[in-house]
Motif scaffolding. Structure first.
Motif, PDB file in Angstrom:
ATOM      1  N   ASN A 350     -12.872   0.823   4.461  1.00  0.00           N
ATOM      2  CA  ASN A 350     -12.042   0.362   4.244  1.00  0.00           C
ATOM      3  C   ASN A 350     -12.166  -1.102   2.358  1.00  0.00           C
ATOM      4  OD1 ASN A 350      -8.906  -0.498   4.742  1.00  0.00           O
ATOM      5  ND2 ASN A 350      -9.718  -2.565   3.914  1.00  0.00           N
ATOM      6  N   VAL A 351     -11.143  -0.171   1.673  1.00  0.00           N
ATOM      7  CA  VAL A 351     -10.979  -0.787   0.687  1.00  0.00           C
ATOM      8  C   VAL A 351      -9.670  -2.030   0.609  1.00  0.00           C
ATOM      9  CG1 VAL A 351     -11.236  -0.377  -1.872  1.00  0.00           C
ATOM     10  CG2 VAL A 351     -12.172   0.999  -0.061  1.00  0.00           C
ATOM     11  N   ASN A 352      -9.814  -2.635   0.061  1.00  0.00           N
ATOM     12  CA  ASN A 352      -8.724  -3.852   0.132  1.00  0.00           C
ATOM     13  C   ASN A 352      -8.522  -3.823  -1.392  1.00  0.00           C
ATOM     14  OD1 ASN A 352      -8.148  -6.541  -0.336  1.00  0.00           O
ATOM     15  ND2 ASN A 352      -7.132  -5.808   1.164  1.00  0.00           N
ATOM     16  N   CYS A 353      -7.220  -4.086  -1.538  1.00  0.00           N
ATOM     17  CA  CYS A 353      -6.509  -3.490  -3.049  1.00  0.00           C
ATOM     18  C   CYS A 353      -5.880  -4.707  -2.979  1.00  0.00           C
ATOM     19  CB  CYS A 353      -6.306  -2.603  -2.923  1.00  0.00           C
ATOM     20  SG  CYS A 353      -6.897  -1.001  -3.834  1.00  0.00           S
ATOM     21  N   ARG A 354      -5.713  -5.474  -4.237  1.00  0.00           N
ATOM     22  CA  ARG A 354      -4.254  -6.495  -4.081  1.00  0.00           C
ATOM     23  C   ARG A 354      -3.510  -6.358  -5.485  1.00  0.00           C
ATOM     24  NH1 ARG A 354      -4.681 -10.503  -0.220  1.00  0.00           N
ATOM     25  NH2 ARG A 354      -5.750  -9.992   0.746  1.00  0.00           N
ATOM     26  N   MET A 355      -3.208  -6.086  -5.796  1.00  0.00           N
ATOM     27  CA  MET A 355      -2.147  -5.134  -6.963  1.00  0.00           C
ATOM     28  C   MET A 355      -1.459  -6.083  -7.870  1.00  0.00           C
ATOM     29  SD  MET A 355      -1.129  -1.144  -5.133  1.00  0.00           S
ATOM     30  CE  MET A 355       0.293  -1.947  -3.745  1.00  0.00           C
ATOM     31  N   PHE A 356      -1.962  -5.993  -8.641  1.00  0.00           N
ATOM     32  CA  PHE A 356      -0.505  -6.653  -9.539  1.00  0.00           C
ATOM     33  C   PHE A 356       0.624  -6.349  -9.787  1.00  0.00           C
ATOM     34  CE2 PHE A 356       0.261  -8.851 -13.753  1.00  0.00           C
ATOM     35  CZ  PHE A 356      -0.416  -9.935 -14.055  1.00  0.00           C
TER      36      PHE A 356
END
Length: 477
Positions: A350-356
């Motif tokens: 699982n790759v967790n991203c917090r997108m600008f």
């Protein structure tokens, strides 16, 4: 991490200057009937389990609706909601009509679901409100039942007082914020009953204050108050490597675990480009000037030149400041293989991203695919149709009263606009500018939010209640 204190706890700002202390009420001062009623409301929320597996937001929302009715709010102004597929994930919307037809409503929103808490791991029962050594302990004492209790209490008092605002005030207590991909009450309302929550703007979790590490009630200092204006968007991606497998006694170079590992190392080494919103530019400019020193100079330098490698190298050492500068993606879960004596047929992460703000799932996916650079691996988003995070305007009509009242309630304390590096339900409130309010303060250690022994300083909660009551009145006319 989603709480009234998030922006303060995530901003990572440690001002070198010592700011004015805020006076605390005496610990043994008896509660007024008004404050005692608020404490009881808060207790009831904390002691109603609202975890996704074992709790019921519907039950908690019903209890708050009962209090609103008892205060005199008519049934016509209280709307419980739930769906048959998720009977325990319900919520409630309430409203106090305004006298002006020209002013569009304002929305007070808070989620009442909480992260799981196991009794055997906690020092105290997580679903009992325990007051000890100047703190309230319990799951949700910060995230987000502090905000939910304050908003509900404001409605209770306004209803019992017969308060008539110029602007209609709406309240939404929702479920599902803590569980990505599950039923989300704010999203459901926005998609199915937008009329119930439609507003000129919304006040939400995400802002707050931070101390110097010592409780204010014990002589500590409140260093900063933050106003959240914008946040990142949350998205998980599943990265999968597959192979035919085989007997482990005859290994081959093609191995799903190795291929997945190589891809994850590439993601670790990659850094998304630096970018700014109006909020983060104002934050880095004002905070950098106040902080000074190497970090303060680097904050100012990166605003002047986002490509300044030396400044970025300094800011990378502070994980919160670094996160405010760009989209981030990180591996959080892995699962691989099917037997100890067999070559792996599948490996996933699982790759967790917090997108600008402004960045989409599609462009983030495209970037990750280029970074991994292996067409044999499959990368897919877990939640389709994820909304884009939008930065609300720094509207003086909204921000101005927040800052002015903060100066009254927290004299001498710096107030900063900030972008939340986590995420809240604001992303689902389509077209409604949403702001995380200042108010409650926390400690630099994060107060156990999403972890063990969650807590909030008693005076932090009570002072935030006073501040937010004045703020709602000011914004409602």
């Amino acid at each position: 991490m989603r709480s009234t204190l998030k922006a303060a706890l995530c901003a990572g700002l440690a001002l070198s200057a010592t700011l004015a202390a805020t006076p605390a009420l005496a610990a043994d001062q008896p509660l007024s009937p008004d404050l005692a009623a608020f404490r009881d409301l808060y207790r009831e929320l904390i002691e109603t389990n609202t975890t996704v597996n074992n709790g019921s937001c519907t039950e908690a929302a019903a209890k708050m609706a009962t209090r609103l009715k008892a205060a005199g709010l008519p049934d016509s102004q209280i709307v419980p909601f739930s769906v048959p597929e998720h009977p325990k994930d319900g919520g409630v919307v309430a409203m106090i009509p305004g006298t002006s037809k020209a002013l569009k409503p304002m929305l007070l929103i808070a989620h009442i679901d909480v992260v799981e808490a196991k009794r055997e791991d906690w020092t105290r029962d997580p679903f009992k409100l325990i007051e000890e050594d100047g703190y309230f302990y319990g799951r949700g004492t910060v995230d987000d039942k502090a905000q939910a209790a304050i908003w509900t209490d404001i409605f209770v008092r306004f209803a019992s007082q017969g308060y008539k605002p110029k602007r209609t005030i709406k309240l939404a207590l929702t479920c599902g914020e803590e569980t990505s991909g599950a039923f989300n009450g704010a999203e459901w309302l926005a998609n199915n009953r937008k009329d119930l929550i439609d507003a000129a703007f919304a006040l939400n979790e995400g802002g707050g204050g931070r101390t110097n590490g010592t409780p204010v009630s014990k002589g500590g200092k409140l260093e900063v108050q933050t106003l959240q204006v914008g946040e990142k968007a949350y998205q998980d991606f599943t990265l999968t490597a597959t192979n035919p497998g085989g007997h482990s006694s005859q290994p081959v170079r093609e191995n799903a675990i190795y291929e997945l590992s190589e891809a994850l190392l590439k993601i670790r080494a990659f850094e998304f480009p630096v970018e700014f919103s109006d909020t983060t530019r104002a934050f880095f400019t004002r905070a950098g000037a106040a902080r000074g020193g190497e970090v303060g100079k680097a904050m100012l330098a990166i605003v002047a030149n986002p490509a300044d490698g030396a400044a970025l190298a300094v800011l990378r050492q502070d994980k919160q400041l670094n996160s405010m500068l760009h989209t981030s993606c990180v591996a959080t879960l892995v699962n691989a293989g099917h037997a100890q004596n067999a070559l792996p047929q599948r490996a996933t992460a699982n790759v967790n991203c917090r997108m600008f703000p402004g960045r989409t799932t599609e462009e983030t996916l495209a970037t990750l695919e280029k970074v991994v650079d292996n067409p044999a691996l499959k990368l897919v988003p877990k939640v389709l149709g994820k909304p884009i995070a939008v930065v609300p305007p720094m509207d003086p009509a909204i921000v101005g009263p927040m800052e002015q009242l903060a100066a009254k309630h927290y004299p001498g304390v710096l107030v900063l606009p900030t972008m939340l590096t986590g995420a809240t339900d604001a992303v689902y409130l389509k077209g409604i500018p949403t702001y995380g309010v200042p108010g409650a303060w926390g400690d630099p250690d994060g107060n156990g939010v999403h972890g063990l022994n969650e807590r909030i300083e008693v005076q932090s909660l009570y002072r935030a209640r006073d501040y937010l009551t004045d703020l709602v009145k000011a914004l409602a006319g």
